[in-house]
Design an enzyme around this catalytic site. Structure first.
Site, short mmCIF file in Angstrom:
data_model
loop_
_atom_site.label_atom_id
_atom_site.label_comp_id
_atom_site.label_asym_id
_atom_site.label_seq_id
_atom_site.Cartn_x
_atom_site.Cartn_y
_atom_site.Cartn_z
N ASP A 177 -23.93 14.04 -15.31
CA ASP A 177 -23.51 12.67 -15.64
C ASP A 177 -22.21 12.24 -14.97
O ASP A 177 -21.51 11.36 -15.47
CB ASP A 177 -23.37 12.52 -17.17
CG ASP A 177 -24.73 12.52 -17.86
OD1 ASP A 177 -25.64 11.88 -17.32
OD2 ASP A 177 -24.85 13.16 -18.91
N ASP A 216 -32.76 9.15 -15.09
CA ASP A 216 -31.38 8.64 -15.21
C ASP A 216 -30.48 9.14 -14.08
O ASP A 216 -29.50 8.51 -13.70
CB ASP A 216 -30.74 9.09 -16.54
CG ASP A 216 -31.69 9.14 -17.73
OD1 ASP A 216 -32.89 9.35 -17.52
OD2 ASP A 216 -31.21 8.98 -18.85
#
Ligand code: GLY
Length: 403
Positions: A115, A175
């Site tokens: 992330d 994602d």
């Protein structure tokens, strides 16, 4: 904080110099959103206070949920404050943005997750874009180096998660497309093409494996690290393995649009257009373009909407509209470009009119009705910071596309 409408002032000037009624209504939507965001985010800042934690959402009790830097959402709050500085040119917003940006600084060394783009590019990336500060640039480069260590040549992708090792050998989630922007940036900064090559490999492998024939996306793919083969295609936050999780589809739209912008590779634009087709023509897409949390959720229309997915889509459609228009190959550019811009603006308008909190509500978050993870009964129908971040980003693109 004082209201200095830098962008809006320029637009007032343009309108005074011969604008029309449509420009007036665009100005007023943008101005109103910024005015509202100033009031709400001042409240949010007061609620967050002096802490090393950044806000993510509100809990059932109405309490602010603060998270440490390692949480995947830690970069969105400073990113939102950077957008406020960009809108207003008021240094007070910059001071707040810097303060909370440094709350996530240590993430540049965190190799335990993919992330990095969300955390570092939304915070330090916006900070660098707006200030040119070299210290921010170094953080971006270091983060890209650490993210690159999660790349596996055999698989051709960056590993997403380290958790659930009993379930997945090498999970890659859709994602993850959002982290590639950081790698493109690192190649621009350093001239080292290895970041770029990793990003292209990840995008190509995901393009090959992550989509169904209708261009709906799977959420999680598990890869075999010895053979590079796909072991399974499942979901974590969606309704079912074969359903299309709305935020995942939004990440895919944004991700491939960004990959085309950064590489000029036609195949990415082609895929972005197909992902857009899925979104715009899906039988379960509501008329206001704010999707249910999953396109195939079983109780539609009695299912929660996901405002975060809509905000991401709005931002992505503004970019796609511009890029399609400029594409130098065979594509019905004018009609597609106009259609995407209309959709982007329609979403932004609907979010502004029907999904915004009232001033003083919900601890200072901007939008209500997002869904974090319905299968985990987590953050269902609540304000979430990444919805606010992409809402502000879409507002910025709206202003830029109507100069
Ligand atoms: N992992 C990011 C998301 O929940 O969309």
């Amino acid at each position: 904080m004082k209201s200095v409408y830098f962008f809006c002032a320029s637009m007032v000037f343009l309108i005074a110099c011969g604008g029309n009624k449509q420009e007036s209504s665009e100005l007023s939507l943008a101005r109103e959103n910024i005015d509202f965001a100033e009031k709400q985010l001042e409240i949010l800042i007061a609620n967050v206070g002096d802490t090393t934690y950044n806000p993510r959402t509100i809990e059932g009790s109405g309490m602010l949920h603060l998270i440490p830097s390692k949480d995947w959402t830690s970069g969105f709050y400073p990113g939102a404050l950077w957008y406020m500085y960009e809108f207003t040119q008021d240094s007070t917003w910059m001071e707040e943005a810097i303060k909370y940006t440094f709350n996530v600084e240590q993430e540049q060394y965190n190799n335990k997750t993919h992330d990095m783009g969300f955390k570092i590019n939304c915070s330090f990336g916006n900070g660098y874009r707006l200030t040119g500060n070299d210290e921010f640039r170094e953080v971006l480069i270091q983060s890209a180096k650490v993210l690159s260590t999660r790349f596996n040549e055999t698989v051709g992708c960056i590993r997403s998660w380290d958790h659930h090792q009993h379930l997945w050998q090498y999970p890659v989630i859709i994602d993850n497309m959002m982290n590639l922007e950081l790698l493109f940036l690192a190649t621009q900064f350093t001239g080292d093409s290895s970041f770029y090559n990793i990003a292209v490999s990840h995008a190509d492998t995901t393009m090959k494996n992550h989509f169904r024939p209708d261009y709906g996306t799977y959420h999680v793919l598990d890869y075999d690290t010895i053979t590079g083969e796909v072991l399974s295609k499942v979901t974590h936050q969606g309704y079912a393995a074969e359903s299309t999780w709305s935020r995942g589809q939004a990440w895919a739209l944004y991700g491939y649009t960004m990959c085309y912008r950064e590489t000029g590779k036609e195949r990415y634009l082609d895929l972005a257009v197909k992902i857009a087709d899925f979104i715009l023509n899906h039988k379960n897409m509501p008329a206001d373009y704010v999707p249910y949390w999953d396109f195939d959720a079983p109780q539609i229309p009695d299912e929660p909407r996901d405002v975060s997915a809509a905000a991401i889509m709005s931002s992505a459609f503004f970019d796609l509209s511009k890029l399609v228009h400029k594409a130098d190959f065979e594509i019905p550019k004018d009609s597609l470009s106009a259609e995407y811009k209309t959709v982007a603006e329609t979403i932004l308008t609907n979010l502004s009119h029907n999904y915004r909190n009232k001033v003083g509500e919900h601890a200072g978050f901007l939008l209500d009705h997002s869904v974090g993870s319905k299968p985990h009964a987590s953050e269902v129908d609540v304000p979430i910071i990444y919805a606010d971040y992409y809402f502000l980003e879409a507002n910025k693109k709206y202003m830029e596309s109507n100069p």
